[in-house]
Design a protein around this motif. Structure first.
Motif, PDB file in Angstrom:
ATOM      1  N   ALA A   1      33.935  38.106  52.659  1.00  0.00           N
ATOM      2  CA  ALA A   1      32.518  38.410  52.439  1.00  0.00           C
ATOM      3  C   ALA A   1      32.327  39.889  52.111  1.00  0.00           C
ATOM      4  N   ARG A   2      33.063  40.770  52.795  1.00  0.00           N
ATOM      5  CA  ARG A   2      32.931  42.201  52.530  1.00  0.00           C
ATOM      6  C   ARG A   2      33.417  42.532  51.122  1.00  0.00           C
ATOM      7  N   VAL A   3      34.538  41.936  50.695  1.00  0.00           N
ATOM      8  CA  VAL A   3      35.040  42.168  49.342  1.00  0.00           C
ATOM      9  C   VAL A   3      34.036  41.638  48.327  1.00  0.00           C
ATOM     10  N   LEU A   4      33.514  40.450  48.551  1.00  0.00           N
ATOM     11  CA  LEU A   4      32.543  39.870  47.636  1.00  0.00           C
ATOM     12  C   LEU A   4      31.292  40.746  47.555  1.00  0.00           C
ATOM     13  N   GLY A   5      30.862  41.260  48.684  1.00  0.00           N
ATOM     14  CA  GLY A   5      29.695  42.151  48.699  1.00  0.00           C
ATOM     15  C   GLY A   5      29.928  43.402  47.876  1.00  0.00           C
ATOM     16  N   LEU A   6      31.099  44.004  48.019  1.00  0.00           N
ATOM     17  CA  LEU A   6      31.434  45.193  47.220  1.00  0.00           C
ATOM     18  C   LEU A   6      31.451  44.868  45.737  1.00  0.00           C
ATOM     19  N   LEU A   7      32.091  43.752  45.396  1.00  0.00           N
ATOM     20  CA  LEU A   7      32.240  43.396  43.981  1.00  0.00           C
ATOM     21  C   LEU A   7      30.930  42.942  43.362  1.00  0.00           C
ATOM     22  N   SER A   8      29.966  42.529  44.185  1.00  0.00           N
ATOM     23  CA  SER A   8      28.669  42.142  43.629  1.00  0.00           C
ATOM     24  C   SER A   8      27.899  43.377  43.163  1.00  0.00           C
ATOM     25  N   LEU A   9      28.296  44.549  43.630  1.00  0.00           N
ATOM     26  CA  LEU A   9      27.659  45.797  43.214  1.00  0.00           C
ATOM     27  C   LEU A   9      28.272  46.336  41.929  1.00  0.00           C
ATOM     28  N   GLU A  10      29.606  46.245  41.834  1.00  0.00           N
ATOM     29  CA  GLU A  10      30.311  46.723  40.643  1.00  0.00           C
ATOM     30  C   GLU A  10      31.751  46.231  40.663  1.00  0.00           C
ATOM     31  N   PRO A  11      32.320  45.968  39.479  1.00  0.00           N
ATOM     32  CA  PRO A  11      33.743  45.627  39.426  1.00  0.00           C
ATOM     33  C   PRO A  11      34.568  46.847  39.852  1.00  0.00           C
ATOM     34  N   MET A  12      35.724  46.591  40.463  1.00  0.00           N
ATOM     35  CA  MET A  12      36.581  47.711  40.854  1.00  0.00           C
ATOM     36  C   MET A  12      38.025  47.274  40.990  1.00  0.00           C
ATOM     37  N   PRO A  13      38.956  48.235  40.827  1.00  0.00           N
ATOM     38  CA  PRO A  13      40.373  47.906  41.007  1.00  0.00           C
ATOM     39  C   PRO A  13      40.693  47.665  42.483  1.00  0.00           C
TER      40      PRO A  13
ATOM     41  N   ARG B   1      43.027  49.587  29.815  1.00  0.00           N
ATOM     42  CA  ARG B   1      43.353  48.165  29.780  1.00  0.00           C
ATOM     43  C   ARG B   1      44.596  47.807  30.591  1.00  0.00           C
ATOM     44  N   ARG B   2      45.343  48.802  31.062  1.00  0.00           N
ATOM     45  CA  ARG B   2      46.500  48.532  31.927  1.00  0.00           C
ATOM     46  C   ARG B   2      46.048  48.192  33.347  1.00  0.00           C
ATOM     47  N   VAL B   3      44.818  48.597  33.691  1.00  0.00           N
ATOM     48  CA  VAL B   3      44.280  48.384  35.035  1.00  0.00           C
ATOM     49  C   VAL B   3      43.438  47.111  35.040  1.00  0.00           C
ATOM     50  N   LYS B   4      43.635  46.291  36.072  1.00  0.00           N
ATOM     51  CA  LYS B   4      42.828  45.083  36.250  1.00  0.00           C
ATOM     52  C   LYS B   4      41.713  45.378  37.244  1.00  0.00           C
ATOM     53  N   LEU B   5      40.521  44.931  36.896  1.00  0.00           N
ATOM     54  CA  LEU B   5      39.377  45.036  37.797  1.00  0.00           C
ATOM     55  C   LEU B   5      39.092  43.673  38.405  1.00  0.00           C
ATOM     56  N   ALA B   6      38.678  43.673  39.642  1.00  0.00           N
ATOM     57  CA  ALA B   6      38.140  42.460  40.252  1.00  0.00           C
ATOM     58  C   ALA B   6      36.633  42.554  40.079  1.00  0.00           C
ATOM     59  N   ALA B   7      36.016  41.455  39.665  1.00  0.00           N
ATOM     60  CA  ALA B   7      34.575  41.439  39.432  1.00  0.00           C
ATOM     61  C   ALA B   7      34.010  40.116  39.939  1.00  0.00           C
ATOM     62  N   SER B   8      32.812  40.176  40.492  1.00  0.00           N
ATOM     63  CA  SER B   8      32.210  38.929  40.947  1.00  0.00           C
ATOM     64  C   SER B   8      31.675  38.154  39.750  1.00  0.00           C
ATOM     65  N   THR B   9      31.736  36.844  39.857  1.00  0.00           N
ATOM     66  CA  THR B   9      31.165  35.959  38.853  1.00  0.00           C
ATOM     67  C   THR B   9      29.682  35.783  39.179  1.00  0.00           C
ATOM     68  N   ASN B  10      28.958  35.064  38.343  1.00  0.00           N
ATOM     69  CA  ASN B  10      27.549  34.773  38.647  1.00  0.00           C
ATOM     70  C   ASN B  10      27.436  34.056  39.990  1.00  0.00           C
ATOM     71  N   GLU B  11      28.317  33.086  40.213  1.00  0.00           N
ATOM     72  CA  GLU B  11      28.306  32.364  41.487  1.00  0.00           C
ATOM     73  C   GLU B  11      28.626  33.305  42.649  1.00  0.00           C
ATOM     74  N   GLY B  12      29.535  34.231  42.424  1.00  0.00           N
ATOM     75  CA  GLY B  12      29.883  35.205  43.448  1.00  0.00           C
ATOM     76  C   GLY B  12      28.717  36.118  43.794  1.00  0.00           C
ATOM     77  N   ARG B  13      27.985  36.566  42.771  1.00  0.00           N
ATOM     78  CA  ARG B  13      26.817  37.420  43.028  1.00  0.00           C
ATOM     79  C   ARG B  13      25.727  36.642  43.765  1.00  0.00           C
ATOM     80  N   THR B  14      25.546  35.383  43.413  1.00  0.00           N
ATOM     81  CA  THR B  14      24.558  34.548  44.100  1.00  0.00           C
ATOM     82  C   THR B  14      24.947  34.364  45.560  1.00  0.00           C
ATOM     83  N   THR B  15      26.232  34.080  45.802  1.00  0.00           N
ATOM     84  CA  THR B  15      26.713  33.903  47.180  1.00  0.00           C
ATOM     85  C   THR B  15      26.556  35.196  47.972  1.00  0.00           C
ATOM     86  N   ALA B  16      26.895  36.338  47.372  1.00  0.00           N
ATOM     87  CA  ALA B  16      26.763  37.627  48.054  1.00  0.00           C
ATOM     88  C   ALA B  16      25.298  37.907  48.400  1.00  0.00           C
TER      89      ALA B  16
END
Length: 145
Positions: free
Chosen positions: A41-53, A90-105
């Motif tokens: 939940a904490r990771v999802l909450g962070l990612l709902s604000l902005e994508p990050m590595p 482009r060598r770095v991968k970001l984790a980002a919430s999906t629409n469903e992830g933002r709704t859940t967060a």
């Protein structure tokens, strides 16, 4: 500066600890209602604000990047998070919430009443003072907010 062992300081430290423990208990309980662990939940909450590595997520949560990778894997498997290339590197991968992830967060945030309800009993001036004091306590430079 007040001594670290005076009764008032000890009481404030105890109260802060109680607030933090109650917050985490409620956060974990709210997360479980969404079939998430507290960490997920904490990771999802962070990612709902902005994508990050992963590295930045780990820094914010004060844990190992390998732990974050596992959490993101599980969130990705549920369709709440996706990995994508960083447009700046482009060598770095970001984790980002999906629409469903933002709704859940958002639903998770809305279900957290512990902090909101007691704060609602404080005036705007009292909440502002509390915020400013907490910011000052967290300011590592020691400067006034």
């Amino acid at each position: 500066m007040a001594p670290r062992t005076d009764p008032l300081t000890l009481e404030v430290v105890e109260l802060i600890g109680t607030v933090v423990a109650r917050y985490y208990d409620e956060y974990d309980e709210a997360a479980a209602k969404h079939s998430l662990t507290g960490a997920q939940a904490r990771v999802l909450g962070l990612l709902s604000l902005e994508p990050m590595p992963m590295r930045k997520i780990a820094q914010k949560l004060k844990c190992e990047p390998s732990n974050v990778t596992g959490i993101v894997d599980r969130l990705e498997a549920r369709g709440l998070v996706e990995r994508r290339p960083d447009p700046a590197d482009r060598r770095v991968k970001l984790a980002a919430s999906t629409n469903e992830g933002r709704t859940t967060a958002a639903r998770l945030r809305d279900s957290l009443d512990f902090a909101r309800e007691p704060l609602a009993g404080l005036s705007t001036d009292e909440r502002t003072t509390l915020r400013d004091l907490l910011r000052r306590m967290l300011d590592e430079g020691g400067a006034d907010g």
